[in-house]
Design a protein around this motif. Sequence first.
Motif, PDB file in Angstrom:
ATOM      1  N   SER A  59      -9.023  11.381 -19.982  1.00 19.71           N
ATOM      2  CA  SER A  59      -9.988  10.790 -20.910  1.00 19.71           C
ATOM      3  C   SER A  59      -9.716   9.312 -21.212  1.00 19.71           C
ATOM      4  N   ILE A  60      -8.617   8.772 -20.712  1.00 22.98           N
ATOM      5  CA  ILE A  60      -8.278   7.373 -20.980  1.00 22.98           C
ATOM      6  C   ILE A  60      -8.699   6.530 -19.784  1.00 22.98           C
ATOM      7  N   PRO A  61      -9.470   5.458 -20.028  1.00 19.89           N
ATOM      8  CA  PRO A  61      -9.939   4.616 -18.921  1.00 19.89           C
ATOM      9  C   PRO A  61      -8.780   4.046 -18.093  1.00 19.89           C
ATOM     10  N   LEU A  62      -8.991   4.010 -16.798  1.00 22.50           N
ATOM     11  CA  LEU A  62      -7.993   3.515 -15.856  1.00 22.50           C
ATOM     12  C   LEU A  62      -8.702   2.648 -14.833  1.00 22.50           C
ATOM     13  N   ARG A  63      -8.157   1.474 -14.580  1.00 23.54           N
ATOM     14  CA  ARG A  63      -8.787   0.545 -13.630  1.00 23.54           C
ATOM     15  C   ARG A  63      -7.739   0.026 -12.655  1.00 23.54           C
ATOM     16  N   PHE A  64      -8.081   0.072 -11.380  1.00 21.72           N
ATOM     17  CA  PHE A  64      -7.229  -0.447 -10.313  1.00 21.72           C
ATOM     18  C   PHE A  64      -7.846  -1.775  -9.856  1.00 21.72           C
ATOM     19  N   VAL A  65      -7.084  -2.843  -9.871  1.00 22.54           N
ATOM     20  CA  VAL A  65      -7.582  -4.151  -9.446  1.00 22.54           C
ATOM     21  C   VAL A  65      -6.691  -4.636  -8.300  1.00 22.54           C
ATOM     22  N   PHE A  66      -7.329  -4.951  -7.173  1.00 24.55           N
ATOM     23  CA  PHE A  66      -6.592  -5.375  -5.982  1.00 24.55           C
ATOM     24  C   PHE A  66      -6.858  -6.844  -5.693  1.00 24.55           C
ATOM     25  N   ASP A  67      -5.830  -7.557  -5.275  1.00 19.58           N
ATOM     26  CA  ASP A  67      -6.003  -8.951  -4.859  1.00 19.58           C
ATOM     27  C   ASP A  67      -6.675  -9.046  -3.498  1.00 19.58           C
ATOM     28  N   GLU A  68      -6.342  -8.121  -2.610  1.00 20.09           N
ATOM     29  CA  GLU A  68      -6.892  -8.134  -1.260  1.00 20.09           C
ATOM     30  C   GLU A  68      -8.303  -7.554  -1.269  1.00 20.09           C
ATOM     31  N   THR A  69      -9.188  -8.134  -0.473  1.00 23.92           N
ATOM     32  CA  THR A  69     -10.564  -7.632  -0.423  1.00 23.92           C
ATOM     33  C   THR A  69     -10.690  -6.392   0.461  1.00 23.92           C
ATOM     34  N   GLU A  70      -9.836  -6.270   1.464  1.00 23.07           N
ATOM     35  CA  GLU A  70      -9.875  -5.114   2.375  1.00 23.07           C
ATOM     36  C   GLU A  70      -8.786  -4.120   1.992  1.00 23.07           C
ATOM     37  N   PRO A  71      -9.133  -2.827   1.948  1.00 23.72           N
ATOM     38  CA  PRO A  71      -8.100  -1.832   1.649  1.00 23.72           C
ATOM     39  C   PRO A  71      -7.125  -1.693   2.815  1.00 23.72           C
ATOM     40  N   PRO A  72      -5.852  -1.408   2.511  1.00 23.52           N
ATOM     41  CA  PRO A  72      -4.880  -1.232   3.590  1.00 23.52           C
ATOM     42  C   PRO A  72      -5.084   0.119   4.276  1.00 23.52           C
ATOM     43  N   THR A  73      -4.545   0.229   5.473  1.00 19.95           N
ATOM     44  CA  THR A  73      -4.491   1.523   6.132  1.00 19.95           C
ATOM     45  C   THR A  73      -3.469   2.362   5.366  1.00 19.95           C
ATOM     46  N   LEU A  74      -3.874   3.550   4.971  1.00 18.33           N
ATOM     47  CA  LEU A  74      -2.984   4.385   4.170  1.00 18.33           C
ATOM     48  C   LEU A  74      -1.976   5.126   5.044  1.00 18.33           C
ATOM     49  N   ASN A  75      -0.786   5.265   4.517  1.00 16.65           N
ATOM     50  CA  ASN A  75       0.304   5.949   5.180  1.00 16.65           C
ATOM     51  C   ASN A  75       0.390   7.367   4.601  1.00 16.65           C
ATOM     52  N   PRO A  76      -0.016   8.398   5.362  1.00 14.87           N
ATOM     53  CA  PRO A  76       0.000   9.766   4.835  1.00 14.87           C
ATOM     54  C   PRO A  76       1.386  10.237   4.403  1.00 14.87           C
ATOM     55  N   ASP A  77       2.439   9.729   5.061  1.00 12.85           N
ATOM     56  CA  ASP A  77       3.795  10.126   4.681  1.00 12.85           C
ATOM     57  C   ASP A  77       4.146   9.602   3.287  1.00 12.85           C
ATOM     58  N   TRP A  78       3.688   8.404   2.971  1.00 14.81           N
ATOM     59  CA  TRP A  78       3.958   7.831   1.652  1.00 14.81           C
ATOM     60  C   TRP A  78       3.162   8.579   0.579  1.00 14.81           C
ATOM     61  N   ILE A  79       1.913   8.910   0.886  1.00 15.40           N
ATOM     62  CA  ILE A  79       1.112   9.695  -0.058  1.00 15.40           C
ATOM     63  C   ILE A  79       1.783  11.039  -0.306  1.00 15.40           C
ATOM     64  N   ALA A  80       2.287  11.660   0.745  1.00 12.12           N
ATOM     65  CA  ALA A  80       2.988  12.945   0.598  1.00 12.12           C
ATOM     66  C   ALA A  80       4.246  12.786  -0.262  1.00 12.12           C
ATOM     67  N   ALA A  81       4.992  11.705  -0.053  1.00  9.17           N
ATOM     68  CA  ALA A  81       6.213  11.469  -0.833  1.00  9.17           C
ATOM     69  C   ALA A  81       5.874  11.244  -2.308  1.00  9.17           C
ATOM     70  N   LEU A  82       4.815  10.480  -2.574  1.00  9.39           N
ATOM     71  CA  LEU A  82       4.390  10.260  -3.956  1.00  9.39           C
ATOM     72  C   LEU A  82       3.919  11.577  -4.577  1.00  9.39           C
ATOM     73  N   SER A  83       3.168  12.353  -3.820  1.00 11.36           N
ATOM     74  CA  SER A  83       2.679  13.645  -4.308  1.00 11.36           C
ATOM     75  C   SER A  83       3.831  14.605  -4.576  1.00 11.36           C
ATOM     76  N   HIS A  84       4.851  14.530  -3.736  1.00  8.96           N
ATOM     77  CA  HIS A  84       6.015  15.408  -3.897  1.00  8.96           C
ATOM     78  C   HIS A  84       6.715  15.154  -5.236  1.00  8.96           C
ATOM     79  N   THR A  85       6.709  13.896  -5.693  1.00 13.22           N
ATOM     80  CA  THR A  85       7.361  13.605  -6.975  1.00 13.22           C
ATOM     81  C   THR A  85       6.642  14.302  -8.128  1.00 13.22           C
TER      82      THR A  85
END
Length: 105
Positions: A59-85
Amino acid sequence: MGSLIYGNSTSPILIDDRALAHLKVVIAIKLRRQESFTLSWVHKDGEAPGRSTIWLHPSIPLRFVFDETEPPTLNPDWIAALSHTLSSTGGVCLVDEIIDPTSEK
């Protein structure tokens, strides 16, 4: 350097664009399920030493602001490691990227 702006805070949380893009995926999954959790990170060089934790709630507003205009290619292993935490009682912890030396970026 990207920014995470949470609630009505006037002080953005500065996070590298690449790390922020990966965190966004993990955070969005949790919030979409209407789950509250914490996000923790170690302060970067140049900041006061230590670590910080915030409580994230759907219920609390959250905003992601990026300096780069193009999104990076995502690394599934890093997403898995973050999710594991998330399976720990400490919530999401911003861990370093896992890089597979055999893969090409």
